[in-house]
Design an enzyme around this catalytic site. Structure first.
Site, PDB file in Angstrom:
ATOM      1  N   ARG A  80      22.684  -4.060  18.129  1.00 50.09           N
ATOM      2  CA  ARG A  80      24.034  -4.058  18.682  1.00 50.09           C
ATOM      3  C   ARG A  80      24.671  -2.674  18.532  1.00 50.09           C
ATOM      4  O   ARG A  80      25.413  -2.216  19.405  1.00 50.09           O
ATOM      5  CB  ARG A  80      24.880  -5.135  18.010  1.00 50.09           C
ATOM      6  CG  ARG A  80      26.160  -5.445  18.768  1.00 50.09           C
ATOM      7  CD  ARG A  80      26.844  -6.688  18.282  1.00 50.09           C
ATOM      8  NE  ARG A  80      27.286  -6.557  16.895  1.00 50.09           N
ATOM      9  CZ  ARG A  80      27.829  -7.556  16.179  1.00 50.09           C
ATOM     10  NH1 ARG A  80      27.984  -8.748  16.728  1.00 50.09           N
ATOM     11  NH2 ARG A  80      28.202  -7.366  14.937  1.00 50.09           N
ATOM     12  N   LYS A 183      31.031  -2.874  19.801  1.00 51.78           N
ATOM     13  CA  LYS A 183      31.816  -2.876  18.560  1.00 51.78           C
ATOM     14  C   LYS A 183      32.302  -1.448  18.316  1.00 51.78           C
ATOM     15  O   LYS A 183      31.721  -0.693  17.527  1.00 51.78           O
ATOM     16  CB  LYS A 183      30.944  -3.397  17.399  1.00 51.78           C
ATOM     17  CG  LYS A 183      31.766  -3.981  16.258  1.00 51.78           C
ATOM     18  CD  LYS A 183      30.896  -4.832  15.351  1.00 51.78           C
ATOM     19  CE  LYS A 183      31.587  -5.178  14.054  1.00 51.78           C
ATOM     20  NZ  LYS A 183      32.739  -6.064  14.188  1.00 51.78           N
ATOM     21  N   GLU A 219      37.895 -14.608  23.066  1.00 51.04           N
ATOM     22  CA  GLU A 219      37.547 -14.685  21.641  1.00 51.04           C
ATOM     23  C   GLU A 219      38.784 -14.970  20.809  1.00 51.04           C
ATOM     24  O   GLU A 219      39.907 -14.919  21.302  1.00 51.04           O
ATOM     25  CB  GLU A 219      37.033 -13.357  21.089  1.00 51.04           C
ATOM     26  CG  GLU A 219      36.044 -12.639  21.842  1.00 51.04           C
ATOM     27  CD  GLU A 219      35.398 -11.543  21.009  1.00 51.04           C
ATOM     28  OE1 GLU A 219      34.685 -11.849  20.053  1.00 51.04           O
ATOM     29  OE2 GLU A 219      35.620 -10.368  21.316  1.00 51.04           O
TER      30      GLU A 219
HETATM   31  C1  PLP Z   1      35.561  -8.811  18.199  1.00 51.13           C
HETATM   32  C2  PLP Z   1      34.555  -9.542  17.382  1.00 51.13           C
HETATM   33  N1  PLP Z   1      34.036 -10.683  17.856  1.00 51.13           N
HETATM   34  C3  PLP Z   1      33.119 -11.390  17.172  1.00 51.13           C
HETATM   35  C4  PLP Z   1      32.656 -10.971  15.933  1.00 51.13           C
HETATM   36  C5  PLP Z   1      31.639 -11.767  15.202  1.00 51.13           C
HETATM   37  O1  PLP Z   1      30.391 -11.135  15.274  1.00 51.13           O
HETATM   38  P1  PLP Z   1      29.321 -11.337  14.138  1.00 51.13           P
HETATM   39  O2  PLP Z   1      29.005 -12.788  14.110  1.00 51.13           O
HETATM   40  O3  PLP Z   1      28.140 -10.534  14.591  1.00 51.13           O
HETATM   41  O4  PLP Z   1      29.916 -10.873  12.877  1.00 51.13           O
HETATM   42  C6  PLP Z   1      33.139  -9.750  15.408  1.00 51.13           C
HETATM   43  C7  PLP Z   1      32.678  -9.194  14.138  1.00 51.13           C
HETATM   44  O5  PLP Z   1      32.592  -9.732  13.117  1.00 51.13           O
HETATM   45  C8  PLP Z   1      34.124  -9.044  16.135  1.00 51.13           C
HETATM   46  O6  PLP Z   1      34.634  -7.911  15.636  1.00 51.13           O
END
Ligand code: PLP
Length: 339
Positions: A80, A183, A219
């Protein structure tokens, strides 16, 4: 060593012994270096400071009952980060080097990995940014990768709990053809005002809708959304959300538990039909949703089961945590045990 109150740690920064660094220049990454400094010196015209050439990751290491330290799905975070680098025209960090950096940092800071009983874990924060100077809007030619770790407390101090979220149409986090799937720091800066307002109103976080039509669920804060109904795990498919590694793992576990999994557009009105709802991510695994208030339309969608999380969320949460701490067998090769 100083006495750390493991079970009362917050999700915050604590100084540990070492961080790992690696720099990129003349078209190549150098060797991993170990540093004991929390600071860095860089050029004032570095692209990360002006044009947001910055991306980061977040993953965790867990100490099991057997005393062994396990890292959860680091290859996924490595990939990622590469995607985020592609989206910001930064030099991609090699997958193998990423894994070596994670393992090195965990080993060197092993005394900071919280004990099993505490329910705490070691948060791992890799990040990469443009260090080369530019005045025009152009990608840098020099980059730096740094990885630090910090022990963080259990997300749920009083046990697995539900919290309320809020839909506020006055804020977008990202656009369909924009950066939401990466990210990158800018997305988080873009969410601060909305997050502060939600907190002020007594909500744990903002629930974002798609920026174009405000019709579909994107989200919740820094976590993906899932809803449960009719033995089905439903989660949004959207080009403006971060592909959560926790969500990806929960989809696999839900299927194994005999549930149907649907990854598709989720209209906001469909919230009324879910038996359970949750936010998922590395920080909490699952943060069960008590209710989602539609601030603009004064509608409230409720999911709490007598103030408690629903049974499916509970089961998924326990299973995934079990795998992370080594209480459940790792049948998918998700865990790297540090020898
Ligand atoms: C915007 C966003 N969505 C979703 C997630 C969840 O992703 P992950 O399960 O890889 O931590 C994150 C990070 O934790 C995030 O910053």
């Amino acid at each position: 060593m100083e006495n750390i109150d493991w079970s009362n740690l917050a999700f915050g920064y604590m100084k540990t012994d070492y961080n790992i660094r690696c720099s990129y220049s003349n078209g190549a990454w150098g060797e991993l270096e170990v540093s004991d400094s929390e600071y860095l010196t860089m050029h004032m015209a570095a692209t990360c400071l002006h044009y947001g050439q910055e991306a980061f990751e977040g993953l965790k290491a867990f100490k099991g009952k057997d005393g062994k330290v396990r890292i959860f799905r680091m290859e996924e975070n490595a990939k990622r980060l590469q995607d985020s680098c592609e989206g910001t025209m930064m030099a991609q960090f090699p997958l193998e080097k990423f894994k070596q950096a994670v393992i090195k940092a965990v080993k060197l800071n092993e005394r900071f990995v919280p004990p099993y009983e505490s329910g705490a874990s070691l948060y791992i924060r890799p990040f990469l940014f443009g260090t080369g100077a530019q005045v025009g809007v152009k990608p840098a030619t020099e980059y730096m990768f740094i990885l630090f770790v910090s022990p963080v407390g259990p997300y749920f101090k009083g046990g697995f709990q539900t919290t309320p979220f809020v839909i506020m149409r006055e804020f977008d986090r990202s656009a369909p053809l924009g950066m939401g799937k990466y990210k990158v720091g800018g997305n988080y800066a873009a969410s601060l005002v909305a997050g502060a307002k939600a907190h002020e109103l007594g909500y744990s976080n903002v629930f974002y809708l798609d920026a174009v039509e405000k019709k579909y669920i994107d989200e919740c804060g820094a976590a993906n959304f899932f809803g449960i109904k009719n033995n089905t795990y439903v989660t949004p498919k959207s080009s403006s959300i971060l592909p959560s590694i926790t969500n990806k793992s929960l989809m696999v576990l839900a299927e194994e538990m005999g549930m149907k999994v649907e990854r598709r557009q989720v209209p906001v009105e469909e919230l009324a039909t879910f038996e359970e709802a949750g936010a998922c991510g590395t920080a909490a695994v699952i943060s069960p949703i008590e209710r989602i208030d539609d601030y603009d339309n004064k509608i409230s969608y409720k999911f709490s089961h007598d103030g408690k999380p629903g049974p499916v969320s509970e089961k998924l949460y326990s299973k995934l945590r079990g795998i992370q701490y080594g209480d459940e067998p790792d049948t998918h090769g998700w865990v790297t045990v540090i020898e």
